[in-house]
Design an enzyme around this catalytic site. Sequence first.
Site, PDB file in Angstrom:
ATOM      1  NE  ARG A 177      92.155 -32.954  15.627  1.00  0.00           N
ATOM      2  CZ  ARG A 177      92.456 -32.017  16.507  1.00  0.00           C
ATOM      3  NH1 ARG A 177      93.644 -31.987  17.045  1.00  0.00           N
ATOM      4  NH2 ARG A 177      91.580 -31.094  16.865  1.00  0.00           N
ATOM      5  CB  THR A 235      84.230 -20.668   5.093  1.00  0.00           C
ATOM      6  OG1 THR A 235      83.862 -21.927   5.680  1.00  0.00           O
ATOM      7  CG2 THR A 235      83.395 -20.407   3.862  1.00  0.00           C
ATOM      8  NE  ARG A 237      92.522 -18.191  10.425  1.00  0.00           N
ATOM      9  CZ  ARG A 237      91.343 -17.749  10.861  1.00  0.00           C
ATOM     10  NH1 ARG A 237      90.267 -17.848  10.104  1.00  0.00           N
ATOM     11  NH2 ARG A 237      91.245 -17.193  12.060  1.00  0.00           N
ATOM     12  CD  GLU A 266      92.588 -14.310   4.165  1.00  0.00           C
ATOM     13  OE1 GLU A 266      92.310 -13.638   5.172  1.00  0.00           O
ATOM     14  OE2 GLU A 266      92.157 -15.447   3.969  1.00  0.00           O
ATOM     15  CG  HIS A 285      88.963 -13.916   6.251  1.00  0.00           C
ATOM     16  ND1 HIS A 285      90.195 -14.372   6.626  1.00  0.00           N
ATOM     17  CD2 HIS A 285      88.096 -14.441   7.177  1.00  0.00           C
ATOM     18  CE1 HIS A 285      90.101 -15.114   7.716  1.00  0.00           C
ATOM     19  NE2 HIS A 285      88.820 -15.170   8.079  1.00  0.00           N
TER      20      HIS A 285
HETATM   21  C1  GLV Z   1      87.690 -15.552  11.537  1.00  0.00           C
HETATM   22  O1  GLV Z   1      88.324 -15.931  10.611  1.00  0.00           O
HETATM   23  C2  GLV Z   1      87.798 -16.096  12.858  1.00  0.00           C
HETATM   24  O2  GLV Z   1      88.687 -16.917  13.119  1.00  0.00           O
HETATM   25  O3  GLV Z   1      86.989 -15.687  13.708  1.00  0.00           O
END
Ligand code: GLV
Length: 332
Positions: A177, A235, A237, A266, A285
């Site tokens: 952004r 990695t 969300r 998840e 995750h």
């Molecule tokens: C892990 O997914 C975090 O947000 O720390």
Amino acid sequence: MTKKPCIIVSAPVPADLRQLLEASCDTVDVPMGKSPLEVLPQEQWSQIDGMVCTVKTRVDAALLDAMPALKVVSNFAVGFDNVDMNAANERKVLVCNTPGVLDGAVADLTIGLMLCVARNLVAGDAFVRSGAWTKGAFPLATDIRGKTLGLLGMGRIGRVVARTARAFDMDVIYHNRRQDTEAEAEGIARYVSRDELFAQSDVLSVHIPLAPETRKSIGAREFGMMKKTAIFLNTARGAVVDEDALIDALKNGVIAGAGLDVMTTEPLPADSPLTQLPNVVLQAHIGSATVETRRAMIDLAVHNLVNAMTGNQPKAIVNAEAWPLAREAQPA
Ligand code: GLV
């Protein structure tokens, strides 16, 4: 004697940090991921002043209204998409998180996933174990050296990924952004438009938070702009991606492969179509899941909560505007 604040512990707090919490607070345990409203008797709700929890705890208007004394939520995570920030802001509830301490671990996993997908390492392991090697050579894979890595999101984690990728002789471009002048001055990455990022990347890695405006923000349009040979990494969300569109893109050769540490649902059910795709490497995750990093995270989360509860400014606050009010509201 002044009354100690009462806090919910719904995170893996080790003994030494629990002692620290108990020195200034009364504690109530709630199993991780369970709603405090389901676990605690109603007469206790109004006595809760603070909480340390994981991203599995949904902190919404209903919870905050049921616990009118709750003034501080300390998340054991850098992400805070489990917290309805509008509801927290409206009620002047302070939200803390754990930025910084997990950047290296998440960046390392990102690079690991990139190598796994590009070099087909998971299939390669199965190839050797099954004895298939005795019958012929493993198919050729793809270099990452000299390729273009595109980062969607250039925060702390994105920067560490960019620096690490430079050691693999990758050309790093990014979209964010806000343009990151520091990263550019450091010479680790070049700003491009969002569409250019999808079109030019050989490997595209996602490092944006989940928020209402980013939910499902990567879909068929974005995959359609990518190279057929491109690898997609997430990695951050799962819900920032339209997962059905990703599955279609992977099935139909719109992109070459994906490395995913996060999914929309998840834990991922075994019958998810993702588990059937040979061009995907999946992880549970685990971006921050190392002994050292998780210790640093719980340390920060507990200190954030203890500080807020004792009137000292926590190190990592998400909504700075709630701080003075949360502090004023501490029990005398
Ligand atoms: C892990 O997914 C975090 O947000 O720390």
